[in-house]
Design a protein around this motif. Sequence first.
Motif, mmCIF file in Angstrom:
data_model
loop_
_atom_site.group_PDB
_atom_site.id
_atom_site.type_symbol
_atom_site.label_atom_id
_atom_site.label_comp_id
_atom_site.label_asym_id
_atom_site.label_seq_id
_atom_site.Cartn_x
_atom_site.Cartn_y
_atom_site.Cartn_z
ATOM 1 N N HIS A 121 0.699 -1.123 -0.032
ATOM 2 C CA HIS A 121 0.005 -0.052 0.049
ATOM 3 C C HIS A 121 0.870 1.296 -0.054
ATOM 4 N N ALA A 122 1.875 1.224 0.763
ATOM 5 C CA ALA A 122 2.817 2.531 0.769
ATOM 6 C C ALA A 122 3.519 2.684 -0.531
ATOM 7 N N LEU A 123 3.901 1.791 -1.043
ATOM 8 C CA LEU A 123 4.310 1.852 -2.359
ATOM 9 C C LEU A 123 3.315 2.256 -3.485
ATOM 10 N N GLU A 124 2.115 1.564 -3.366
ATOM 11 C CA GLU A 124 1.220 2.053 -4.410
ATOM 12 C C GLU A 124 0.979 3.608 -4.248
ATOM 13 N N GLN A 125 1.079 4.188 -3.191
ATOM 14 C CA GLN A 125 0.733 5.464 -2.774
ATOM 15 C C GLN A 125 1.840 6.390 -3.819
ATOM 16 N N TYR A 126 2.990 5.821 -3.890
ATOM 17 C CA TYR A 126 3.947 6.512 -4.868
ATOM 18 C C TYR A 126 3.331 6.422 -6.249
ATOM 19 N N SER A 127 2.971 5.306 -6.598
ATOM 20 C CA SER A 127 2.563 5.139 -8.149
ATOM 21 C C SER A 127 1.384 6.441 -8.092
ATOM 22 N N THR A 128 0.480 6.655 -7.615
ATOM 23 C CA THR A 128 -0.313 7.329 -7.552
ATOM 24 C C THR A 128 -0.037 8.853 -7.493
ATOM 25 N N VAL A 129 1.054 9.044 -6.672
ATOM 26 C CA VAL A 129 1.654 10.482 -6.644
ATOM 27 C C VAL A 129 2.279 10.458 -8.060
ATOM 28 N N LEU A 130 3.030 9.724 -8.524
ATOM 29 C CA LEU A 130 3.609 10.086 -9.846
ATOM 30 C C LEU A 130 2.562 10.055 -11.010
ATOM 31 N N GLU A 131 1.505 9.185 -11.059
ATOM 32 C CA GLU A 131 0.701 9.326 -12.031
ATOM 33 C C GLU A 131 -0.227 10.861 -12.089
ATOM 34 N N GLU A 132 -0.429 11.229 -10.959
ATOM 35 C CA GLU A 132 -1.132 12.561 -10.794
ATOM 36 C C GLU A 132 -0.151 13.644 -10.775
ATOM 37 N N TRP A 133 0.859 13.681 -10.456
ATOM 38 C CA TRP A 133 1.850 14.462 -10.873
ATOM 39 C C TRP A 133 2.163 14.927 -12.397
ATOM 40 N N VAL A 134 2.456 13.706 -13.059
ATOM 41 C CA VAL A 134 2.415 13.957 -14.619
ATOM 42 C C VAL A 134 1.463 14.326 -15.081
ATOM 43 N N ALA A 135 0.148 13.985 -14.854
ATOM 44 C CA ALA A 135 -1.227 14.488 -15.263
ATOM 45 C C ALA A 135 -1.346 15.909 -15.137
ATOM 46 N N ALA A 136 -0.951 16.308 -13.814
ATOM 47 C CA ALA A 136 -0.969 17.815 -13.637
ATOM 48 C C ALA A 136 -0.289 18.595 -14.565
ATOM 49 N N VAL A 137 0.908 18.113 -14.740
ATOM 50 C CA VAL A 137 2.083 18.827 -15.479
ATOM 51 C C VAL A 137 1.212 19.054 -17.062
ATOM 52 N N ASP A 138 0.820 18.041 -17.429
ATOM 53 C CA ASP A 138 0.150 17.634 -18.880
ATOM 54 C C ASP A 138 -0.890 18.516 -18.745
ATOM 55 N N ALA A 139 -1.812 18.721 -17.924
ATOM 56 C CA ALA A 139 -3.037 19.772 -17.929
ATOM 57 C C ALA A 139 -2.535 21.128 -17.993
ATOM 58 N N ALA A 140 -1.485 21.432 -17.002
ATOM 59 C CA ALA A 140 -0.890 22.864 -17.150
ATOM 60 C C ALA A 140 -0.347 23.029 -18.391
ATOM 61 N N ARG A 141 0.361 22.260 -19.230
ATOM 62 C CA ARG A 141 0.873 22.747 -20.461
ATOM 63 C C ARG A 141 -0.330 23.084 -21.666
ATOM 64 N N ALA A 142 -1.365 22.023 -21.199
ATOM 65 C CA ALA A 142 -2.655 22.263 -22.379
ATOM 66 C C ALA A 142 -3.258 23.629 -22.162
ATOM 67 N N ASP A 143 -3.228 23.924 -20.735
ATOM 68 C CA ASP A 143 -4.051 25.142 -20.468
ATOM 69 C C ASP A 143 -3.122 26.487 -20.716
ATOM 70 N N LEU A 144 -1.809 26.433 -20.240
ATOM 71 C CA LEU A 144 -1.106 27.566 -20.396
ATOM 72 C C LEU A 144 -0.273 27.678 -21.782
ATOM 73 N N GLY A 145 -0.012 26.583 -22.319
ATOM 74 C CA GLY A 145 0.150 26.583 -23.956
ATOM 75 C C GLY A 145 1.853 26.905 -24.080
ATOM 76 N N ASP A 146 2.554 27.119 -23.065
ATOM 77 C CA ASP A 146 3.907 27.602 -23.152
ATOM 78 C C ASP A 146 4.660 26.873 -21.796
ATOM 79 N N ASP A 147 5.716 26.068 -22.146
ATOM 80 C CA ASP A 147 6.503 25.372 -21.236
ATOM 81 C C ASP A 147 6.931 26.407 -20.048
ATOM 82 N N GLU A 148 7.716 27.393 -20.421
ATOM 83 C CA GLU A 148 8.048 28.250 -19.582
ATOM 84 C C GLU A 148 7.100 28.661 -18.551
#
Length: 306
Positions: free
Chosen positions: A239-266
């Motif tokens: 369970h403790a390790l699965e938490q990290y899988s969730t953290v990583l997936e949510e993190w990458v999804a958040a960066v992807d969503a911010a890129r789509a919203d903001l349109g500029d990597d900087e």
Amino acid sequence: MGIGDCYDVTAGDWADLSYVDTGMFGTSEYGAVYILDGERPAVIESGIGTNHERILEALAEVGIDREQLAAIAVTHIHLDHAGGAGFLAEACPNADVYVPDVGASHLVDPAKLVAGTKAAVGEQWEWYVEPKPVPEDRIVGVEDGDAIDLGDHELRVHEAPGHAFHQVVFEAPERGTVFTGDAAGIWVPAREEIVETSPPSDFDLEECLADVEMLQSIDPDVLCYTHFGPRAVGDDASHALEQYSTVLEEWVAAVDAARADLGDDELVIEYFADSDELADVWGERKASAEAVMNVRGALGYLDDRE
């Protein structure tokens, strides 16, 4: 707990394992180096190099003479894990340096490693020191399936390339412990929270998730994080390790969503640097720099995925 302090590992069934807070990046509870006082004493991880004297002082506190140290084992060649290896090897003349074979040459000649680190960490380089080369005859390359013989202990080597292609973890099976490197994320003891680490240029989400599955298959009782400290997980390891899988997936999804919203990597980088939530733990400057590095790694992964 303070910078430079050395503590016994009380998690699990250890009587001869301790760790020192190296004060990495001028921050407490960020960088740990482990000291195993066995028949063949070992240091696991070596810190950033800048504060290697704190590791030598911890050896003395534990009662290990420099000439007694037999092994310096690093999980991968990123300088926050391997930057102190050359300094420790120089001070401890009988210790071999165990390093993943695929990255071993970069500790013998660290020029490319330094250049890559400077590109990855940006302004954080001010906390680093130029690493000392490790003599080639002191290097022992390790790979998946190997074991480091420490007499009354062994460290089994497991490949964990998601964070970096040159990363392994070390399992101490007789104590149900894994020294995780960065394969299980960053443990923030002040919050009892796990957070992502996704630096450029090797971060790969799918490989990281596979590394978590590998760790789950080991089913350890104790996770010894380089960042930061030992954590008893007992029957809840999966369970403790699965938490990290969730953290990583949510993190990458958040960066992807911010890129789509903001349109500029900087703008994406600025957004996360300004909104980081760990300033109260690591200080505003380090927390912001960590966020910038992690965003850049996630963006690079998203580019490669496309």
